[in-house]
Design an enzyme around this catalytic site. Structure first.
Site, PDB file in Angstrom:
ATOM      1  N   HIS A  14      89.068  92.512  10.110  1.00  0.00           N
ATOM      2  CA  HIS A  14      89.732  93.898   9.556  1.00  0.00           C
ATOM      3  C   HIS A  14      91.182  93.772   9.672  1.00  0.00           C
ATOM      4  CE1 HIS A  14      90.589  95.054  13.946  1.00  0.00           C
ATOM      5  NE2 HIS A  14      89.198  94.965  14.193  1.00  0.00           N
ATOM      6  N   GLU A  89      81.710  94.742  16.557  1.00  0.00           N
ATOM      7  CA  GLU A  89      82.252  93.716  17.489  1.00  0.00           C
ATOM      8  C   GLU A  89      81.477  94.027  18.528  1.00  0.00           C
ATOM      9  OE1 GLU A  89      86.541  94.659  18.897  1.00  0.00           O
ATOM     10  OE2 GLU A  89      86.442  95.037  16.702  1.00  0.00           O
TER      11      GLU A  89
END
Length: 166
Positions: A14, A89
């Site tokens: 990201h 994550e």
């Protein structure tokens, strides 16, 4: 291009967040892209388009920073984003929200166990390395079974997983 039976999965990190700049552990905390992260995501989307690199599917974690990055890539290619929480994550438990520089003082015992990479330790309410691995393995298996022979882009955290499967 993948062969008829080959599936290619491209993982993309990201864009930048303010917490990335601060070196603060995000984990599952939903922190948006900062202005630079938005520019990074838009540049990546344009680069894929200009290079002629196309994906059959685009996946993103359900965190806004990953979704915003995926949207910048998907929009020029007119692709729908498939959101999947397994792409998040690692949940770093009580370390979430702490600056890397502060964590050893704020949570010294926890920080030492984190550095030791104890495979079964969940960081006091987070995920162990084994749990995180199992979640990522489930996600990879899902992508491989559902999208055989396709090119898939998955937007997530900085975890580095690159491999071609046949």
């Amino acid at each position: 291009m993948p062969t008829r039976h080959q599936t290619r999965i491209c993982f993309v990190r990201h864009g930048e967040t303010d917490w990335n700049v601060e070196k603060r552990m995000q984990g599952h905390i939903d922190i948006p892209l900062n202005a630079n992260g938005v520019i990074q995501a838009e540049r990546l989307g344009k680069a894929f388009l200009q290079s002629g690199h196309r994906f059959d599917r685009i996946y993103s974690s359900d965190l806004e920073r990953a979704f915003h990055t995926a949207k910048a890539i998907a929009s020029p290619q007119s692709l729908e984003i498939m959101v999947h929480p397994d792409l998040r994550e690692r949940h770093v438990g009580k370390l979430q929200g702490l600056l890397l520089a502060d964590a050893p003082q704020v949570e010294p015992a926890l920080w030492q166990r984190h550095l030791a990479r104890d495979l079964d330790f969940d960081l006091d309410g987070g995920e162990s390395i084994v749990q995180f691995h199992n979640r990522m393995r489930r996600m990879l298996d899902h992508l491989l079974m559902k999208h055989t022979g396709e090119q898939i882009l998955a937007v997530r955290d900085p975890c580095r997983v690159y491999r071609d499967w046949e």
